[in-house]
Design an enzyme around this catalytic site. Structure first.
Site, mmCIF file in Angstrom:
data_model
loop_
_atom_site.group_PDB
_atom_site.id
_atom_site.type_symbol
_atom_site.label_atom_id
_atom_site.label_comp_id
_atom_site.label_asym_id
_atom_site.label_seq_id
_atom_site.Cartn_x
_atom_site.Cartn_y
_atom_site.Cartn_z
ATOM 1 N N GLU A 298 -6.983 4.399 7.999
ATOM 2 C CA GLU A 298 -6.779 5.830 7.725
ATOM 3 C C GLU A 298 -8.026 6.434 7.073
ATOM 4 O O GLU A 298 -8.393 7.578 7.350
ATOM 5 C CB GLU A 298 -5.526 6.019 6.847
ATOM 6 C CG GLU A 298 -4.259 5.793 7.656
ATOM 7 C CD GLU A 298 -3.039 5.356 6.851
ATOM 8 O OE1 GLU A 298 -3.065 5.428 5.606
ATOM 9 O OE2 GLU A 298 -2.061 4.923 7.490
ATOM 10 N N LYS B 105 0.163 4.289 -0.361
ATOM 11 C CA LYS B 105 -0.477 5.470 0.242
ATOM 12 C C LYS B 105 -0.227 6.730 -0.619
ATOM 13 O O LYS B 105 -0.158 6.635 -1.845
ATOM 14 C CB LYS B 105 0.003 5.654 1.682
ATOM 15 C CG LYS B 105 -0.171 4.396 2.517
ATOM 16 C CD LYS B 105 -0.032 4.637 3.988
ATOM 17 C CE LYS B 105 -0.046 3.322 4.725
ATOM 18 N NZ LYS B 105 -0.120 3.437 6.152
ATOM 19 N N ASN C 93 0.871 -1.177 0.000
ATOM 20 C CA ASN C 93 0.000 0.000 0.000
ATOM 21 C C ASN C 93 0.907 1.225 0.000
ATOM 22 O O ASN C 93 1.481 1.571 1.030
ATOM 23 C CB ASN C 93 -0.892 -0.034 1.257
ATOM 24 C CG ASN C 93 -1.719 1.223 1.413
ATOM 25 O OD1 ASN C 93 -1.802 2.044 0.498
ATOM 26 N ND2 ASN C 93 -2.336 1.370 2.586
ATOM 27 N N GLU D 173 -5.529 -5.306 10.584
ATOM 28 C CA GLU D 173 -4.549 -4.239 10.754
ATOM 29 C C GLU D 173 -4.810 -3.516 12.070
ATOM 30 O O GLU D 173 -5.621 -2.573 12.111
ATOM 31 C CB GLU D 173 -4.662 -3.238 9.604
ATOM 32 C CG GLU D 173 -4.358 -3.843 8.253
ATOM 33 C CD GLU D 173 -3.730 -2.817 7.327
ATOM 34 O OE1 GLU D 173 -2.600 -3.050 6.891
ATOM 35 O OE2 GLU D 173 -4.353 -1.772 7.083
ATOM 36 N N SER E 21 3.220 -2.369 10.362
ATOM 37 C CA SER E 21 4.677 -2.356 10.538
ATOM 38 C C SER E 21 5.324 -3.706 10.256
ATOM 39 O O SER E 21 6.291 -4.089 10.915
ATOM 40 C CB SER E 21 5.047 -1.853 11.931
ATOM 41 O OG SER E 21 4.577 -0.525 12.117
ATOM 42 N N GLY F 297 2.116 2.124 10.772
ATOM 43 C CA GLY F 297 3.015 3.267 10.603
ATOM 44 C C GLY F 297 3.684 3.707 11.895
ATOM 45 O O GLY F 297 4.270 4.794 11.959
ATOM 46 N N HIS G 135 -9.613 0.925 4.904
ATOM 47 C CA HIS G 135 -8.346 1.104 5.630
ATOM 48 C C HIS G 135 -8.584 2.024 6.835
ATOM 49 O O HIS G 135 -9.398 2.958 6.754
ATOM 50 C CB HIS G 135 -7.297 1.720 4.688
ATOM 51 C CG HIS G 135 -5.923 1.707 5.265
ATOM 52 N ND1 HIS G 135 -5.508 2.633 6.190
ATOM 53 C CD2 HIS G 135 -4.872 0.870 5.069
ATOM 54 C CE1 HIS G 135 -4.253 2.366 6.524
ATOM 55 N NE2 HIS G 135 -3.842 1.300 5.857
HETATM 56 C C1 PEP Z 1 -0.948 -0.044 6.118
HETATM 57 O O1 PEP Z 1 -1.127 1.157 6.068
HETATM 58 O O2 PEP Z 1 -1.761 -0.812 5.575
HETATM 59 C C2 PEP Z 1 0.231 -0.527 6.830
HETATM 60 C C3 PEP Z 1 0.257 -1.772 7.208
HETATM 61 O O3 PEP Z 1 1.236 0.394 7.048
HETATM 62 P P1 PEP Z 1 2.669 0.110 7.738
HETATM 63 O O4 PEP Z 1 3.201 -1.169 7.169
HETATM 64 O O5 PEP Z 1 3.497 1.288 7.404
HETATM 65 O O6 PEP Z 1 2.397 -0.018 9.208
#
Ligand code: PEP
Length: 248
Positions: free
Chosen positions: A93, A8, A6, A163, A207, A169, A91
């Protein structure tokens, strides 16, 4: 295993194409399904750049409507027409920053399925909800909200991504045991509603990086990863794909 990146709000057009090509080179020969999700404006170019490779292209969001006076929106049929196999839906976000409710996530999921674009439906609890011992309530509530009105056949065609919001993040990762516990709960929820629940990919996201991917991907109910930060470096992303190949 499915490993999805992703990107972003990162990479302009040229950078998207460069990154996509670098990913395709780096994961050549992998047994995994590999997916990259660039910003909307790069999808067409990335899709063309990936022709003849094993890497798929997806989108990070989709409209809840298919056409009409909805300024700024991009529909599921439009995504399909530029080569998207998948789209990320719900997601955290988008839920937190753009007000996406479970109802909106459900509509987007249905739109994607109707256009033959596989929705990657994201669920996950905040730190506050985890501390209040509400993980199963929250995750099952989000699953019911997004998938509750779908038929068994439709549920069988989605991908779910767990998630935990506190791990996205932040550099904080759920331990393999913490993640597996929630993945098993998701699998159990799916088993009551779809006949092929054992084949529905449940991805972990939060992460994930080369150093922790192997432990997470070795868990029985973790079928891949949704990768944010580490998907922006082809070598890191490829190392996660290699860890998934090992775990197969
Ligand atoms: C995400 O935004 O789907 C995600 C998993 O981000 P990150 O790997 O940076 O935590």
């Amino acid at each position: 295993m499915l490993i999805a990146g992703n990107w972003k709000l990162n990479t302009t057009l040229d950078a998207s194409v460069r990154l996509a090509k670098a990913v395709a080179d780096a994961v050549d020969g992998s047994e995994c399904d590999v997916l990259v999700c660039p910003p909307f404006v790069s999808i067409d170019a990335v899709s063309n750049a990936l022709l003849g490779t094993s890497v798929h292209v997806g989108a990070q969001n989709v409209s809840a409507t298919d056409e009409g006076a909805f300024t700024g929106e991009v529909s599921a049929p439009m995504l399909r027409a530029v080569g998207c196999s998948h789209v990320i839906v719900g997601h955290s976000e988008r839920r937190a920053l753009f007000g996406e409710t479970d109802q909106i996530v459900a509509t987007k999921t249905a739109r994607a399925l109707a256009a033959s674009v596989t929705p990657i439906v994201c669920v996950g609890e905040t730190l506050e909800e985890r501390r209040a011992d509400r993980v199963s309530d929250v995750v099952e509530g989000q699953l019911a909200g997004a998938l509750g009105d779908l038929s068994a056949d439709q549920i069988g065609k989605v991908v779910v991504a767990y998630e935990p919001v506190w791990a996205i993040g932040t550099g904080e990762t759920a331990s393999p045991e913490q993640a597996q516990e929630v993945h098993a709960l998701i699998r159990a929820w799916l088993s009551k509603r779809a006949s092929n629940a054992s084949d529905i990919p449940i991805l972990y996201g939060g992460s994930m990086k080369p150093g922790n991917a192997a432990g997470l991907l070795a868990q029985p109910d973790i079928d891949g990863g949704l990768i944010g930060g580490a998907s922006l470096k082809a070598a890191d992303f490829a190392a996660i794909v290699a860890a998934a190949d090992e775990a197969e």
